[in-house]
Write an enzyme that holds these catalytic residues in place. Structure first.
Site, PDB file in Angstrom:
ATOM      1  N   LYS A   1     -20.929  17.623   6.346  1.00  0.00           N
ATOM      2  CA  LYS A   1     -20.065  18.058   7.584  1.00  0.00           C
ATOM      3  C   LYS A   1     -19.925  16.866   8.511  1.00  0.00           C
ATOM      4  CE  LYS A   1     -16.738  20.328   9.634  1.00  0.00           C
ATOM      5  NZ  LYS A   1     -15.711  20.762   9.038  1.00  0.00           N
TER       6      LYS A   1
ATOM      7  N   SER B   1       0.955  -1.172  -0.019  1.00  0.00           N
ATOM      8  CA  SER B   1       0.096  -0.020   0.029  1.00  0.00           C
ATOM      9  C   SER B   1       0.848   1.131   0.013  1.00  0.00           C
ATOM     10  CB  SER B   1      -0.910   0.086   1.402  1.00  0.00           C
ATOM     11  OG  SER B   1      -2.086   0.908   0.876  1.00  0.00           O
TER      12      SER B   1
END
Length: 331
Positions: free
Chosen positions: A204, A152
């Site tokens: 949000k 990764s």
């Protein structure tokens, strides 16, 4: 065969020893005509020894014994090695420290090549990219060497080097991005907790653990993951000269080093000695001497790292329970 750098260091040491020997003989053997003559030879020898040490220090400053800098990336990658309410593993990798080491090696006139040792399962996206960019800035040959794991974010970093080496049994790949959150909504309802958010902006509080996500929020967060993945694929395909379609077709699989080499994810297989021989060949020298570059940390930061290790020993078992549950992205 002794390198020209080693011959130069030896010449400086021998010259310094000869000069100090001459001074010692002149001061303690030839000149005195008193009882000091009895101790003259002893004092001369002491002077020679001190001279050799002094000349050795001068030689080390003028002609350091190393010509390759090694920087190690070990453990999960984060910005500062922490990143949570509880201490992270002491073996985590602070990206800013790694960048500082690479830049310091780049500024060192004695360093001709960079060896980046990778043993990491990945980690945060932007810190991984910062290390990759630092490797790309290095002015000279760069080699990434995967020991146990180069997955990764570790592979993201490796794509910034000229070549990637691995062992037969190294774990390589996992070119993908994951976004995760803890869904504690049902648990909260069972114990009588409810979420009430006051936000400005529809998304949000998307991914907050104590509230159920809407389909729109899932689509929004998946879009973030997809955008990071596109960026990851682009970085790897450009740095490793691989087709983007091939990178995507790996589907974030991990491979053992031998298979990774067969499909082109790894350039060469070999031991650490093989890597050093390859670097020496690129530098057109008989052999190289590697110096391990470590972060320069103030005393208080070193003390803080020690305290973190103690806290980790007591608190690591709670980390999976006491996290804030927010949506997090990592490679």
């Amino acid at each position: 065969m002794v390198s020209s750098r080693g011959i130069g260091r030896l010449a400086i040491v021998l010259l310094g020893a000869a000069l100090f020997a001459a001074v010692g003989v002149g001061l303690f053997v030839v000149a005195p005509e008193t009882l000091a003559d009895l101790f003259g030879v002893l004092f001369a020898l002491v002077t020679v020894v001190l001279g050799i040490r002094f000349a050795g220090n001068v030689a080390g400053s003028l002609l350091p014994a190393y010509d390759v800098a090694e920087v190690a990336v070990e453990g999960p990658i984060s910005r500062d090695g922490g990143g949570g309410p509880l201490p992270s593993s002491p073996r985590s990798t602070p990206a800013d420290d790694i960048v500082e080491q690479i830049d310091r090696a780049n500024d060192d006139e004695n360093v001709d090549a960079l060896l980046l040792k990778l043993n990491t399962p990945g980690g945060e996206v932007v810190p991984s990219d910062d290390i990759k960019l630092a490797a790309e800035r290095f002015d000279g040959p760069t080699a990434a060497y995967a020991t146990d794991v180069c997955a990764s974010g570790g592979y993201w970093i490796a794509s910034g080097c000229d070549e990637l080496w691995a062992r037969d049994a190294s774990v390589v790949g996992s070119i993908g991005v994951i976004g995760a959150r803890v869904n504690a909504n049902e648990l909260a309802e069972k114990i009588g907790l409810s979420y009430e958010g006051f936000t400005a902006g529809e998304y949000k509080d998307a991914g907050t653990a104590l509230k159920e996500m809407t389909d729109d929020e899932r689509e929004y967060l998946q879009g973030l993951v997809d955008d990071y993945y596109d960026h990851f694929v682009e970085r790897v395909s450009d740095g490793r000269d691989l087709e983007p379609s091939f990178v995507r077709d790996t589907e974030a699989r991990v491979y053992l080093g031998e298979q990774a080499h067969e499909i082109g994810l790894v350039d060469e297989l070999g031991t650490r000695e093989d890597v050093e021989d390859a670097i020496a060949a690129r530098l057109e020298v008989d052999e190289v001497t590697v110096e391990e570059f470590e972060p320069t940390r103030p005393l208080m930061r070193r003390l803080g790292a020690g305290a973190q290790r103690v806290a980790y020993a007591f608190g690591s078992g709670l980390a999976g329970i006491a996290g804030d549950g927010e949506f997090r992205l990592r490679t």
